[in-house]
Design a protein around this motif. Structure first.
Motif, mmCIF file in Angstrom:
data_model
loop_
_atom_site.group_PDB
_atom_site.id
_atom_site.type_symbol
_atom_site.label_atom_id
_atom_site.label_comp_id
_atom_site.label_asym_id
_atom_site.label_seq_id
_atom_site.Cartn_x
_atom_site.Cartn_y
_atom_site.Cartn_z
ATOM 1 N N SER A 10 37.796 -0.017 0.632
ATOM 2 C CA SER A 10 38.721 -0.346 -0.482
ATOM 3 C C SER A 10 38.670 -1.725 -1.265
ATOM 4 C CB SER A 10 40.331 -0.376 0.014
ATOM 5 O OG SER A 10 41.094 -0.720 -0.710
ATOM 6 N N LEU A 14 45.244 -3.029 1.848
ATOM 7 C CA LEU A 14 45.724 -1.580 2.665
ATOM 8 C C LEU A 14 47.104 -2.189 3.397
ATOM 9 C CD1 LEU A 14 42.130 -0.613 3.750
ATOM 10 C CD2 LEU A 14 43.504 0.544 1.919
ATOM 11 N N TYR A 20 46.794 4.676 -0.239
ATOM 12 C CA TYR A 20 45.660 4.108 -0.915
ATOM 13 C C TYR A 20 45.213 5.315 -1.916
ATOM 14 C CZ TYR A 20 40.953 2.814 -1.874
ATOM 15 O OH TYR A 20 39.543 2.623 -2.372
ATOM 16 N N LEU A 43 39.341 3.343 6.202
ATOM 17 C CA LEU A 43 39.275 2.544 5.485
ATOM 18 C C LEU A 43 39.118 1.030 5.655
ATOM 19 C CD1 LEU A 43 42.246 3.964 3.405
ATOM 20 C CD2 LEU A 43 40.039 4.497 2.791
ATOM 21 N N TYR A 45 39.207 -3.070 4.134
ATOM 22 C CA TYR A 45 39.229 -3.882 3.045
ATOM 23 C C TYR A 45 39.209 -5.250 3.588
ATOM 24 C CZ TYR A 45 41.518 -6.888 -0.356
ATOM 25 O OH TYR A 45 41.537 -7.756 -1.469
#
Length: 247
Positions: A10, A14, A20, A43, A45
């Protein structure tokens, strides 16, 4: 939440309990390639992983962030691979495998015996492709970070990328040099230099040795450049992950 699951990086923070929105490339991949529908994905980040539920929502493809994933799928030390320029498909294979084996940074360099030469007019396009390859590989093997790839440098510039341990796997070093495992210490950062298809010129080996790189051996056999890179990556990864496992 184990098993094989899709991962995406990402570019925005998050938050658990918030959606997202996948970017255009991610949405295309999720929708048309792996056909996700209310499946758990990972995900990442800024080095932190999260589990999320992915699904189509109107024109968008979104992922509801469910919980943090505490696993850090890294080898625990900074590893820099300085890689002499080799043919494109072999260089790209090295990028993919070095990423899977935990390398932190890749520094492509030109040297005297490089068969391949950097072409300035193609460099931006090639660099973008290298970054894409590293991102895809990092997603596939569930890393928390995408390895950095620097612009192409000259061999003399490698002194800027030294670590705690600096080694030069060299085909003429067998019988008079240490093996990779003998020079590694768990927890210490490592820079290793792999020559191009034609190997190193003697003056290049001398320059690197004078600047803190220790010549080591990867065994009796003469390895291709891409094999040597993967061999060294694997040894460093195993040494550090095995040590981490004993802590």
């Amino acid at each position: 939440m184990g098993g094989v699951m899709q991962q995406y990086f990402s570019d925005t923070p998050l938050v658990v309990g918030q959606e997202y929105i996948l970017n255009k490339d991610q949405a295309h991949h999720a929708k048309n390639v792996v056909r996700l529908h209310h499946e758990t994905i990972r995900l990442v980040y800024d080095g932190i992983g999260y589990f999320a539920d992915a699904y189509s929502k109107g024109k968008d493809f979104v992922a509801m962030v469910l919980e943090k994933d505490e696993r850090i799928n890294e080898i625990g030390v900074e590893v820099t691979l300085a890689m002499g320029l080799i043919r494109k498909e072999k260089f790209e294979l090295v990028l993919q495998k070095a990423c899977e084996l935990g390398v932190t940074r890749i520094v492509p360099f030109e040297s005297i015996r490089c068969v391949v030469r950097a072409k300035k007019e193609k460099e931006d396009k090639q660099q973008a492709r290298r970054i894409d390859i590293l991102q895809e590989a990092a997603e596939q093997c569930k890393r928390n970070w995408i390895p950095e790839i620097t612009p192409i440098v000259q061999l003399k510039d490698l002194v800027k990328y030294r670590s705690d341990v600096n080694v030069l796997p060299y085909e003429n070093a067998y019988s008079k040099s240490k093996f990779m495992t003998e020079v590694l210490s768990p927890g210490q950062s490592v820079t290793f230099v792999i020559g191009p298809e034609g190997g190193f010129a003697p003056e290049e080996v001398e320059f690197l040795q004078q600047n803190g790189f220790e010549a080591i051996t990867l065994g009796k056999r003469i390895l291709r450049a891409e094999t040597a890179a993967m061999y060294a990556c694997a040894v460093i990864s195993e040494r550090n992950e095995a040590y981490e496992n004993t802590l």
